[in-house]
Write a protein that holds these residues in place. Structure first.
Motif, PDB file in Angstrom:
ATOM      1  N   LEU A  96     -53.090  10.936 -50.790  1.00  0.00           N
ATOM      2  CA  LEU A  96     -52.897  11.940 -51.846  1.00  0.00           C
ATOM      3  C   LEU A  96     -52.791  11.283 -53.223  1.00  0.00           C
ATOM      4  CD1 LEU A  96     -50.387  14.353 -50.058  1.00  0.00           C
ATOM      5  CD2 LEU A  96     -52.791  14.796 -50.593  1.00  0.00           C
ATOM      6  N   GLU A  97     -52.260  10.063 -53.245  1.00  0.00           N
ATOM      7  CA  GLU A  97     -52.089   9.362 -54.527  1.00  0.00           C
ATOM      8  C   GLU A  97     -53.346   8.655 -55.003  1.00  0.00           C
ATOM      9  OE1 GLU A  97     -48.968   6.532 -54.066  1.00  0.00           O
ATOM     10  OE2 GLU A  97     -47.393   8.050 -54.070  1.00  0.00           O
ATOM     11  N   ASN A 119     -55.258   5.139 -62.882  1.00  0.00           N
ATOM     12  CA  ASN A 119     -54.323   5.512 -61.810  1.00  0.00           C
ATOM     13  C   ASN A 119     -53.698   4.225 -61.252  1.00  0.00           C
ATOM     14  OD1 ASN A 119     -53.138   6.079 -59.346  1.00  0.00           O
ATOM     15  ND2 ASN A 119     -54.688   7.570 -58.728  1.00  0.00           N
ATOM     16  N   ARG A 176     -58.332  14.610 -54.722  1.00  0.00           N
ATOM     17  CA  ARG A 176     -57.732  14.762 -56.044  1.00  0.00           C
ATOM     18  C   ARG A 176     -58.649  15.488 -57.040  1.00  0.00           C
ATOM     19  NH1 ARG A 176     -53.502  11.560 -57.064  1.00  0.00           N
ATOM     20  NH2 ARG A 176     -54.153  10.903 -59.150  1.00  0.00           N
ATOM     21  N   VAL A 178     -57.171  16.751 -60.404  1.00  0.00           N
ATOM     22  CA  VAL A 178     -56.644  15.833 -61.427  1.00  0.00           C
ATOM     23  C   VAL A 178     -57.488  15.904 -62.708  1.00  0.00           C
ATOM     24  CG1 VAL A 178     -56.300  13.377 -61.948  1.00  0.00           C
ATOM     25  CG2 VAL A 178     -55.592  14.310 -59.727  1.00  0.00           C
ATOM     26  N   GLU A 207     -60.994   7.005 -61.752  1.00  0.00           N
ATOM     27  CA  GLU A 207     -59.594   6.998 -62.189  1.00  0.00           C
ATOM     28  C   GLU A 207     -59.125   5.579 -62.504  1.00  0.00           C
ATOM     29  OE1 GLU A 207     -56.384   9.948 -60.679  1.00  0.00           O
ATOM     30  OE2 GLU A 207     -57.524   9.275 -58.926  1.00  0.00           O
TER      31      GLU A 207
END
Ligand SMILES: [Fe+2]
Length: 256
Positions: free
Chosen positions: A218-219, A189, A225, A228, A186
């Protein structure tokens, strides 16, 4: 609301020892027992008397100090029923749904199998804190030594569903390598990019990156994830079930 004091310190190569203390009740527990000498030294420095060891799983870097600590302090050793025969000195076996009294606090037992089959975590709702051993790490997850991916995914979800402001203490300082791996999945992100920089800064100054928190994980934690789209696209698994994507992330990390 009574206050729970928490003392975390590094020991062995990359383990964390954690002591919890209820000053009003005068009780102290060690989460796992990676290193008896280091734990005894810290107890002495704080003026605390060890009353309990709360074991998450049987691995030697979590139980190696059990017997020496019990001999030195007469503490009670509590551990997972599912692997009690592998926990040195165990006095009390616990499993999912059990509640352990600790001074003014109640400690809830959560079964989190996958890393080992009997692995458990300890959650103290009133202190907004959970001790998850080698199940979840900051931006990472434990290796699946004894269970399977679907089992580990369910265990991680159990932790992910705790209240968002729950602080999470983990067994190891693996955060920096976890962040690098997470960024390969990611890179866009922003929360992850920022956190990776923060972690680099902390480690440059030899500071711990833990505890973490449910909402931060969670982020930024790719293992939480799999839903996502960016991660799914990267893995070519746009329509797979979440736990299949999770398994693919775990495989990829094992090879990284
Ligand atoms: Fe372990």
């Amino acid at each position: 609301m009574p206050k729970l004091e928490i003392e975390q310190f590094a020991c062995l190569s990359d383990n964390y020892a954690v002591l919890i203390h209820d000053p009003e009740a005068g009780v102290t527990a060690s989460i796992d027992a990676p290193d008896a000498r280091a734990i005894l030294a810290r107890l002495q420095a704080k003026g605390w008397t060890l009353t309990q060891i709360l074991v998450t799983h049987h691995h030697g870097d979590h139980t190696g100090g059990n017997l020496a600590l019990k001999e030195a302090t007469g503490c009670t050793i509590i551990g997972p029923k599912g692997e009690s025969e592998r926990i040195p000195g165990i006095d009390k076996e616990v499993s999912e749904g059990d509640v352990i009294a600790f001074g003014n606090f109640k400690i809830n037992v959560l079964e989190t199998p996958g890393h080992t089959l009997g692995h458990i975590a300890y959650w103290i709702p009133d202190a907004k804190v959970a001790f998850v051993g080698d199940t979840l790490f900051a931006m990472g997850a434990g290796r699946i030594f004894e269970g399977n991916a679907e089992m580990m995914w369910k265990s991680l979800q159990k932790i992910a569903r705790l209240p968002a402001d729950t602080e999470i203490y983990c067994g190891h300082e693996y955060t920096q390598t976890n962040a690098r791996f997470a960024l390969t999945l990611e890179p866009d992100n922003l929360a992850l990019v920022n956190r990776a920089q923060e972690v680099d800064q902390l480690r440059r100054n030899n500071k711990p990156t833990l505890p973490t928190r449910v909402d931060r994980e969670l982020e930024t934690n790719p293992f939480l994830r799999p839903h996502v789209t960016a991660i799914r696209a990267k893995l070519g698994m746009l329509y797979a079930p979440d736990w299949h994507v999770f398994a693919a992330i775990r495989e990829r990390k094992n090879k990284s």
